[in-house]
Design a protein around this motif. Structure first.
Motif, PDB file in Angstrom:
ATOM      1  N   VAL A  33      56.201  11.699  11.236  1.00 42.74           N
ATOM      2  CA  VAL A  33      56.463  13.093  11.591  1.00 42.74           C
ATOM      3  C   VAL A  33      57.972  13.324  11.763  1.00 42.74           C
ATOM      4  CG1 VAL A  33      56.176  12.819  14.085  1.00 42.74           C
ATOM      5  CG2 VAL A  33      55.588  14.974  13.020  1.00 42.74           C
ATOM      6  N   VAL A  34      58.685  12.299  12.251  1.00 39.66           N
ATOM      7  CA  VAL A  34      60.131  12.417  12.430  1.00 39.66           C
ATOM      8  C   VAL A  34      60.819  12.482  11.075  1.00 39.66           C
ATOM      9  CG1 VAL A  34      62.171  11.288  13.380  1.00 39.66           C
ATOM     10  CG2 VAL A  34      60.022  11.234  14.646  1.00 39.66           C
ATOM     11  N   MET A  35      60.435  11.549  10.172  1.00 49.26           N
ATOM     12  CA  MET A  35      61.052  11.536   8.846  1.00 49.26           C
ATOM     13  C   MET A  35      60.772  12.825   8.104  1.00 49.26           C
ATOM     14  SD  MET A  35      60.738   7.827   7.129  1.00 49.26           S
ATOM     15  CE  MET A  35      59.040   7.461   7.476  1.00 49.26           C
TER      16      MET A  35
ATOM     17  N   MET B 205      59.888   4.235  11.763  1.00 50.85           N
ATOM     18  CA  MET B 205      60.076   5.631  12.143  1.00 50.85           C
ATOM     19  C   MET B 205      58.741   6.348  11.996  1.00 50.85           C
ATOM     20  SD  MET B 205      62.744   7.191  13.159  1.00 50.85           S
ATOM     21  CE  MET B 205      64.089   6.230  12.515  1.00 50.85           C
ATOM     22  N   PRO B 206      58.299   7.065  13.025  1.00 51.33           N
ATOM     23  CA  PRO B 206      57.063   7.821  12.846  1.00 51.33           C
ATOM     24  C   PRO B 206      57.236   8.820  11.699  1.00 51.33           C
ATOM     25  CG  PRO B 206      57.756   7.806  15.139  1.00 51.33           C
ATOM     26  CD  PRO B 206      58.868   7.208  14.355  1.00 51.33           C
TER      27      PRO B 206
ATOM     28  N   ILE C 194      53.731   2.234  15.831  1.00 55.16           N
ATOM     29  CA  ILE C 194      54.701   3.245  15.390  1.00 55.16           C
ATOM     30  C   ILE C 194      54.030   4.407  14.661  1.00 55.16           C
ATOM     31  CG2 ILE C 194      56.704   3.663  13.923  1.00 55.16           C
ATOM     32  CD1 ILE C 194      57.568   0.772  14.633  1.00 55.16           C
TER      33      ILE C 194
ATOM     34  N   ALA D 284      59.943  15.828   9.253  1.00 59.05           N
ATOM     35  CA  ALA D 284      60.611  16.992   9.826  1.00 59.05           C
ATOM     36  C   ALA D 284      62.098  16.980   9.495  1.00 59.05           C
ATOM     37  CB  ALA D 284      60.410  17.010  11.341  1.00 59.05           C
ATOM     38  N   SER D 285      62.732  15.800   9.565  1.00 58.72           N
ATOM     39  CA  SER D 285      64.170  15.721   9.294  1.00 58.72           C
ATOM     40  C   SER D 285      64.468  16.126   7.857  1.00 58.72           C
ATOM     41  CB  SER D 285      64.687  14.294   9.498  1.00 58.72           C
ATOM     42  OG  SER D 285      64.359  13.836  10.766  1.00 58.72           O
TER      43      SER D 285
ATOM     44  N   GLN E 294      69.382  16.435  11.502  1.00 61.98           N
ATOM     45  CA  GLN E 294      68.402  16.732  12.537  1.00 61.98           C
ATOM     46  C   GLN E 294      69.068  16.689  13.908  1.00 61.98           C
ATOM     47  OE1 GLN E 294      65.532  17.859  12.126  1.00 61.98           O
ATOM     48  NE2 GLN E 294      63.875  16.664  12.972  1.00 61.98           N
TER      49      GLN E 294
ATOM     50  N   PRO F 288      69.374  13.274   6.607  1.00 61.26           N
ATOM     51  CA  PRO F 288      68.483  14.175   7.344  1.00 61.26           C
ATOM     52  C   PRO F 288      68.450  13.885   8.837  1.00 61.26           C
ATOM     53  CG  PRO F 288      67.399  13.419   5.371  1.00 61.26           C
ATOM     54  CD  PRO F 288      68.681  12.664   5.467  1.00 61.26           C
ATOM     55  N   MET F 289      68.541  12.592   9.182  1.00 64.48           N
ATOM     56  CA  MET F 289      68.536  12.239  10.611  1.00 64.48           C
ATOM     57  C   MET F 289      69.768  12.827  11.290  1.00 64.48           C
ATOM     58  SD  MET F 289      65.960  10.471  11.539  1.00 64.48           S
ATOM     59  CE  MET F 289      64.565   9.933  10.609  1.00 64.48           C
TER      60      MET F 289
ATOM     61  N   PHE G 171      55.596  18.584   5.450  1.00 67.16           N
ATOM     62  CA  PHE G 171      56.884  19.169   5.821  1.00 67.16           C
ATOM     63  C   PHE G 171      57.722  19.537   4.596  1.00 67.16           C
ATOM     64  CE2 PHE G 171      55.878  16.925   9.732  1.00 67.16           C
ATOM     65  CZ  PHE G 171      56.243  17.850  10.694  1.00 67.16           C
TER      66      PHE G 171
ATOM     67  N   TYR H 116      49.182  12.838  14.004  1.00 66.73           N
ATOM     68  CA  TYR H 116      48.474  13.932  14.653  1.00 66.73           C
ATOM     69  C   TYR H 116      47.166  14.274  13.947  1.00 66.73           C
ATOM     70  CZ  TYR H 116      50.919  16.671  11.078  1.00 66.73           C
ATOM     71  OH  TYR H 116      51.422  17.144   9.901  1.00 66.73           O
TER      72      TYR H 116
ATOM     73  N   ILE I 248      51.284  13.640   6.238  1.00 70.52           N
ATOM     74  CA  ILE I 248      52.215  14.121   7.261  1.00 70.52           C
ATOM     75  C   ILE I 248      53.577  14.483   6.666  1.00 70.52           C
ATOM     76  CG2 ILE I 248      53.426  13.498   9.383  1.00 70.52           C
ATOM     77  CD1 ILE I 248      50.989  11.993  10.271  1.00 70.52           C
TER      78      ILE I 248
END
Lengths: 265, 318, 416
Positions: free
Chosen positions: A116-118, A113-114, B253, A120-121, B60, B56-57, A212, B259, A208
């Motif tokens: 940034v996704v983890m 999982m990138p 990945i 942010a979630s 989300q 969280p997923m 968040f 970023y 990262i």
């Protein structure tokens, strides 16, 4: 003709060394510029040699606080992830049970999982649960993403261990607890150590996911990020170099210790 | 007493396995307890991941179809068009993310393989030292090393000066990967940073799988009329496939969601999707859009991973 | 019946079995007593319900090809495997429910399972320390002397040769003075010469310490060299048990006949029974078999497999057939192949009674006429013939080479 033949035979080594140089050069630049005394705020061009930054490593407001915080976070996250991850790894490596495949998948997903996704979630969850961002939310996040790496490292080690060694211990009057402490744990130690080391590095270095879940708390990577916008202080290079040197020395010391022990016995 | 010296074997009085002699209750109890052990061991770790990763997923997912604002609060309205709007607005950043990280992954494989091969087969007594040097950069902060690239690629740096002198940058600018006489704030700088940062993630799995390859296989292949190149193509490389797959995933990945490199080494033209998600979340405070973007990114990554996993099997990676 | 007789018939054997089941319950002299013990994994039965009694102080071997259930049986005695049914008694005490660390037995594992993180001394001291014994130094030193490793006490296992590792494994188990020492293929990883040497050494140690040894092996020669009693296992069952010489001379099944050494098995028809002897016929030849050496109960017209070991046979050129003394079993044939192996020459004979008869002729005075193609007469003392149930697979136990990896699914001998 001779140099050409030599080159043909060792071409792969030449490329390998070039790659190694590519990997190391930024560290050398960090080292070099830790002795710079820049004119303005930006430490991009070499001005003149100075050991000011080395003499006053904490001379920048907030940097050493963030460093202490990051070290503390890394230690806690390492302990948490190593304990949880080792238990999980033993269950996965040693037992056949219902849900094993699903658990393997669950362990695999955070690595696929990138960040940034983890980040942010988890941040969204904390936000909506009205949980105060800070040290504990960062720690929770760090343990979460370090866990899988520990599981992978320990599991690989445990799976390569001969189950007969533990049976031999049981056969030689060791109770399950004694077997675990005297045989299983010492044998699994290299895997656990690798997982712990990786956890420490990942946690200490993470920007990262932390960004968040940190709120107003500033970890060392966040300090560096913030300072990058308005000119990085030379002291950051000092810390970077010191970390590199300490890490290399620790690993070398471990290697020497290991090989000398092997020779003596 | 015949029993003392003439041991005798034979079938049990009732050899029917359907009616075995009863087992002591203690044994059954022990067996039951043993079945519970793995679940007890898993409990904490799995619970942690369920609460702080899976939940969280799911949350989300629900956020991505909510509407509202920070002041009025967000409600689930099944507003799926967020996905479309988000994609419509930010598809260039998606494409850039995948292209940059894809190129970086290929470059990592290309330049990481010779080093992994060298460590595995040619390093001899230097092997451990070289391995340490590959891992050691991990321990200097990711950000500090990326900032070092800012120094190396700065406009006034000796390297950029040199590249200008030999007019290489004219060529790359013509190809569109640099701009004018600069390297900083161009796609080249971002890809260069990504490649550098994720290179160890490629080298280590490659090395692990190459190390398992028996060096005598090279001799055997040579003995069977394979040239060194054929040996590599037909023997070494296929045997290192697990490392190639693992390394590719471990590079691609995180690179696709990264970023830091784009922000520090690129300009607004090189923004990757990670930047967008981060700013939507932390600055614009548009959580549904950030969530939708995360999910789109996740779906793309998972699709790519699945294809790979089907080929390699999860057991090898986990 | 204190020792198994060399030529006991099937009836005697059955009588012995009954006698043992009747008396062993009150016989605490037994080191190990398994009653109806079995092990199933799902639908696969590794060990069929089995009774086994090992007398105290004996060197007992469980012999069989891999996958026959011998290791599983050993592990059930050690407590490393829970039986699916039945009970395990050690010296009269029921230990079925006891975990391995509470059983007074120790194991020498296959590939030794020495603790790689501990040195030789600590490996050997492991069991003593776990039982709370503080001063282990003297005992460990004595034990290391017994296995001749006193000088290597501070080495790590990976710094030892295979033979040395094997000795450490034995010392580590023996120092605990177990009631029974279990050895799981202890010599399997050693080369031939070292294996021979260790066989004698283990035998010496067993005599010296007087502990009951139960030795699992797939090597029939090893089992016969070392053990007082050998149990031959096949497909989860014990096929036959007895002293090595007894098993060799009086195999009870085709599996035992073929697995221990080699046997020539000839399919015959019973022509007549005359008191102590049976007359058998095969392809026109007549053979005599002592009735006591015939396993199945047969009557005239029945079928029986007549067996004879290759080294019992004398080979004569057909020209000398008249010189063969009367009363010996004779079979005519032609030499197909001969190979010289030093102490003897091995001949393969094509005969009407059997296409491939094996004969081992000691190289004392070599007859130059015995070349491939030569007509010959095979003759042997009828006392060396044994009779087996013809309903069995005649090839059982032949394809299970001593080092074979394959299971024994095909070798399903009907005996036992």
């Amino acid at each position: 003709m001779r140099p050409i033949r030599w080159l043909r035979k060792n071409l792969v080594v030449v490329f390998g060394v070039l790659t190694l140089v590519y990997l190391i050069v930024p560290n050398l630049v960090v080292l070099l510029f830790s002795f710079n005394k820049p004119n303005g705020r930006y430490n991009y061009t070499w001005t003149r040699f100075s050991t000011d930054a080395w003499q006053h490593p904490c001379g920048v407001a907030g940097m050493c606080d963030s460093l202490t915080l990051s070290l503390k976070l890394a230690v806690y996250a390492t302990i948490g992830a190593t304990v949880l991850g080792t238990m999980t790894a033993f269950a996965l490596a040693r037992y056949r049970f219902r849900g094993r495949a699903t658990t393997n998948m669950l362990i695999f997903l955070p690595m696929a999982m990138p960040e940034v996704v983890m980040g942010a979630s988890l941040g969204t969850l904390f936000l909506n649960m009205r949980i105060q961002f800070g040290f504990w939310t960062i720690l929770i996040a760090h343990i979460m993403f370090c866990l899988s790496f520990v599981v992978v490292a320990v599991k690989a080690r445990v799976m390569s261990m001969d189950p007969r060694l533990e049976q031999a211990a049981q056969d030689l009057y060791a109770s399950p607890t004694q077997t675990f402490l005297r045989v299983t744990l010492p044998l699994a130690a290299p895997g656990i150590a690798a997982g712990a080391l990786l956890s420490f590095a990942l946690s200490f270095d993470d920007y990262i996911i932390t960004s968040f879940n940190a709120g107003n708390t500033v970890t060392f990577p966040m300090f560096v990020w913030g300072s990058a916008q308005r000119g990085t202080p030379v002291q950051v290079n000092v810390i970077g170099t010191a970390m590199f040197v300490i890490a290399v020395l620790l690993v070398l010391a471990g290697q020497l210790l290991g090989s000398s022990r092997r020779k003596v016995r | 007493m015949s029993a003392a010296t003439a041991p005798v074997a034979g079938p049990a009085p009732l050899p029917d396995p359907a009616a075995p002699a009863p087992l002591p209750a203690a044994l059954k109890k022990a067996a039951r307890r043993r079945r519970a052990v793995p679940y007890l061991l898993l409990l904490a770790g799995v619970a942690w991941l369920l609460v702080f990763f899976v939940a969280p997923m799911v949350y989300q997912a629900s956020t991505s179809v909510q509407t509202g604002s920070l002041d009025e609060g967000f409600k689930v309205t099944w507003h799926f068009s967020t996905y479309w709007d988000a994609f419509d607005a930010y598809w260039p950043q998606f494409v850039k993310s995948l292209v940059y990280s894809g190129i970086a992954t290929v470059l990592c494989l290309g330049i990481g393989y010779p080093l992994a091969y060298t460590i595995a087969f040619r390093a001899g007594r230097w092997r451990n030292l070289v391995l340490i040097l590959v891992i050691a950069p991990f321990f200097t902060s990711f950000l500090i090393r990326t900032l070092a690239w800012e120094t190396i690629l700065a406009d006034e740096s000796p390297l950029v000066h040199f590249l200008n002198t030999i007019h290489l940058l004219d060529v790359t600018s013509a190809l569109g990967i640099t701009e004018g006489d600069r390297v900083m704030a161009t796609p080249l700088a971002v890809v260069c940073g990504l490649t550098y940062n994720f290179l160890p993630f490629m080298i280590l799995p490659l090395y692990t799988s190459l190390e398992r390859v028996d060096g005598r296989l090279h001799e055997a292949a040579g003995d069977l009329y394979a040239t060194p190149f054929t040996t590599f193509r037909k023997v070494t490389f296929p045997l290192s496939m697990p490392g190639v797959v693992a390394g590719t995933l471990l590079t691609f990945i995180p690179a696709s969601g990264d970023y830091i490199n784009a922000e520090l080494l690129g300009s607004t033209n090189q923004k990757m999707i990670g930047s967008v998600i981060q700013s939507q979340f932390l600055r614009v405070l548009d959580y549904p859009t950030a969530a939708a973007l995360s999910f789109i990114l996740m779906a793309v990554i998972l699709a790519i991973v699945m294809v790979y996993v089907r080929r390699a099997g999860t057991e090898e990676l986990v | 019946m204190t020792t198994p007789e060399t030529l006991n018939g099937p009836a005697d054997k059955d009588a012995a079995a009954t006698a043992v089941s009747g008396t062993a319950a009150e016989a605490p002299a037994d080191a190990v007593r398994l009653t109806g013990i079995s092990k199933t994994y799902g639908s696969f039965t590794a060990v069929h319900p089995l009774d086994l009694t090992v007398p105290a102080g004996s060197f007992f071997a469980l012999l069989g090809a891999s996958g026959c259930g011998k290791t599983t049986t050993l592990r059930m005695i050690a407590g490393l495997e829970d039986p699916s049914s039945g009970s395990v008694r050690l010296g009269g005490a029921d230990v079925t429910a006891l975990p391995p660390y509470k059983r007074p037995v120790n194991t020498v594992f296959q590939n030794y399972a020495l603790f790689p993180h501990l040195d030789v001394f600590e490996n050997v001291a492991f069991g003593l320390r776990r039982r709370g014994i503080k001063s282990v130094k003297k005992q460990v030193a004595e034990m290391l002397d017994l296995v001749q490793l006193g000088a290597l006490a501070r080495r790590k296992p990976h710094q030892l040769s295979g033979g040395q590792q094997q000795r450490v494994a034995v010392a580590r188990a023996l120092i605990n003075q177990p009631q029974v020492l279990l050895l799981d293929e202890p010599l399997g990883a050693l080369d031939l010469k070292l294996r021979r040497q260790m066989q004698l050494e283990l035998k010496r140690i067993q005599t010296e310490v007087g502990i009951t040894f139960i030795h699992v092996t797939h090597d029939q020669e090893e089992a016969m060299t070392m053990a007082d009693t050998v149990a031959v296992m096949n497909a989860g069952r014990v096929e036959q048990m007895g002293a090595p010489a007894d098993l060799y001379e009086n195999p009870a099944s085709t599996f035992v006949a073929n697995f221990l050494g080699t046997s020539n098995l000839i399919e015959t028809e019973v022509l007549g029974a005359d008191g102590d002897t049976l007359t058998l016929g095969a392809a026109g030849e007549r053979l005599t078999l002592p009735a006591a050496r015939c396993r199945p109960d047969v009557t005239a017209g029945g079928r029986v497999l007549a067996g004879v070991r290759p080294e019992k046979i004398t080979l004569a050129h057909a020209d000398d057939a008249d010189a063969i003394p009367a009363g010996r079993n004779q079979v005519r044939g032609t030499i197909v192949d001969s190979s010289f192996i030093g102490v003897s020459t091995q001949f393969v004979i094509d005969s009407p009674v059997c296409p491939e008869l094996e004969v081992f002729v000691p190289n004392v005075e070599r007859d130059g006429r015995l070349l491939p193609g030569a007509p010959v007469v095979l003759h042997w003392n009828p006392e060396h013939t044994f009779g087996l149930d013809a309903a069995q697979d005649i090839d059982a136990g032949t394809d299970t080479d001593t080092d074979a990896e394959s299971g024994t699914a095909s070798a399903g001998g009907g005996a036992a």
